[in-house]
Write a protein that holds these residues in place. Structure first.
Motif, PDB file in Angstrom:
ATOM      1  N   CYS A 151       0.837  -1.211   0.000  1.00 52.39           N
ATOM      2  CA  CYS A 151       0.000   0.000   0.000  1.00 52.39           C
ATOM      3  C   CYS A 151       0.866   1.254   0.000  1.00 52.39           C
ATOM      4  O   CYS A 151       0.625   2.204  -0.752  1.00 52.39           O
ATOM      5  CB  CYS A 151      -0.925   0.004   1.221  1.00 52.39           C
ATOM      6  SG  CYS A 151      -2.194  -1.274   1.180  1.00 52.39           S
ATOM      7  N   ALA A 152       1.890   1.270   0.872  1.00 45.30           N
ATOM      8  CA  ALA A 152       2.757   2.441   0.975  1.00 45.30           C
ATOM      9  C   ALA A 152       3.557   2.650  -0.299  1.00 45.30           C
ATOM     10  O   ALA A 152       3.700   3.776  -0.797  1.00 45.30           O
ATOM     11  CB  ALA A 152       3.690   2.276   2.175  1.00 45.30           C
ATOM     12  N   GLU A 153       4.095   1.555  -0.866  1.00 48.97           N
ATOM     13  CA  GLU A 153       4.920   1.655  -2.069  1.00 48.97           C
ATOM     14  C   GLU A 153       4.115   2.171  -3.261  1.00 48.97           C
ATOM     15  O   GLU A 153       4.592   3.002  -4.039  1.00 48.97           O
ATOM     16  CB  GLU A 153       5.506   0.285  -2.408  1.00 48.97           C
ATOM     17  CG  GLU A 153       6.315   0.284  -3.695  1.00 48.97           C
ATOM     18  CD  GLU A 153       6.663  -1.117  -4.172  1.00 48.97           C
ATOM     19  OE1 GLU A 153       7.107  -1.230  -5.323  1.00 48.97           O
ATOM     20  OE2 GLU A 153       6.480  -2.084  -3.400  1.00 48.97           O
ATOM     21  N   GLY A 210       0.997   3.579  -3.135  1.00 52.55           N
ATOM     22  CA  GLY A 210       0.116   4.701  -2.847  1.00 52.55           C
ATOM     23  C   GLY A 210      -1.358   4.399  -3.022  1.00 52.55           C
ATOM     24  O   GLY A 210      -2.113   5.229  -3.537  1.00 52.55           O
ATOM     25  N   SER A 242      -4.964   1.981  -1.363  1.00 49.55           N
ATOM     26  CA  SER A 242      -5.582   1.448  -0.152  1.00 49.55           C
ATOM     27  C   SER A 242      -5.437  -0.062  -0.085  1.00 49.55           C
ATOM     28  O   SER A 242      -5.110  -0.727  -1.074  1.00 49.55           O
ATOM     29  CB  SER A 242      -7.059   1.812  -0.111  1.00 49.55           C
ATOM     30  OG  SER A 242      -7.748   1.117  -1.146  1.00 49.55           O
TER      31      SER A 242
END
Length: 235
Positions: free
Chosen positions: A40-42, A44, A46
């Protein structure tokens, strides 16, 4: 740089990027996907977006969810022709290491379908897990007539492949086979042996081998995860 369609829905972009990594070898067979929060972070997006992308890749057979462990990159599917006589040892020897891990032997098994197929009042049942390159491929219940000549039943019960043992013991050779195939979901025991989860479909195959004179030699019940093999029909 990963190539993907930036105009596609977000889940489709995630799916394309993960698929590209698998194709390029950045994620190899048996590798675990990074944890959901990391993806999710990589990317961007949900968790819902990541989950949809991963689910579609699982549905297509590129990824496999393992209960309590995570999601891994699936093996490349094996190919086997349905009309061939050969078992897994014969079909894949030379390219892969095939091992038969014996789970249980029942001397006087009385499974009605097996006895009807073998035309015998009792049979020896050999439950075995077939491993390909040290990974589970198929769970098999193999039924053999105790009257088979030589040391066939004992050798197969020690892990020897059936076809090679029939040859070495001078027993009648398989000349034809009949298969009945269905698709279902695994039992708890089957899931444990095959390292799959409850939602992973499996092929359920009943196979009877016959000698040239039509006499049945063996009856098998095989359970194989659908993401591991593709069956083809040759006419």
């Amino acid at each position: 740089m990963e190539a993907y369609d930036k105009l596609a829905p977000l889940y489709a972009q995630v799916k394309q990027r993960l698929s590209a990594r698998i194709t390029a070898g950045a994620l190899r067979e048996g590798d675990f996907l990074p944890p959901e929060p990391d993806l999710c972070a990589e990317m961007g997006v949900s968790r819902i977006t990541v989950r949809r992308a991963v689910k579609e890749l699982c549905d297509e057979g590129l990824l496999v969810r393992q209960q309590g462990r995570g999601t891994i990159v699936a093996r490349k599917k094996l190919q086997q022709t349905l009309v061939s006589l050969s078992g897994f040892s014969e079909a894949f020897e030379g390219e892969h290491r095939v091992v038969h891990e014996i789970l249980e032997i029942v001397e006087e098994a009385r499974t009605p379908e097996a006895l009807a197929a073998l035309k015998t009042p009792s049979a020896t049942r050999i439950d075995r897990l077939i491993l390909l390159d040290e990974r589970p491929l198929t769970l098999e219940s193999l039924y053999l007539d105790p009257a088979l000549p030589g040391d066939v039943v004992a050798q197969v019960g020690r892990g020897a492949p059936l076809f090679a043992t029939l040859r070495s013991e001078g027993a009648p050779q398989p000349a034809s086979a009949e298969r009945v195939m269905n698709v279902g979901f695994p039992t708890t025991t089957q899931r444990q042996h095959l390292a799959i989860n409850s939602t992973q479909p499996v092929y359920l195959v009943d196979k009877t081998l016959f000698a040239a004179d039509g006499h049945p030699l063996a009856f098998s019940r095989l359970v194989t995860p659908t993401h591991l093999i593709t069956f083809s029909i040759r006419t």
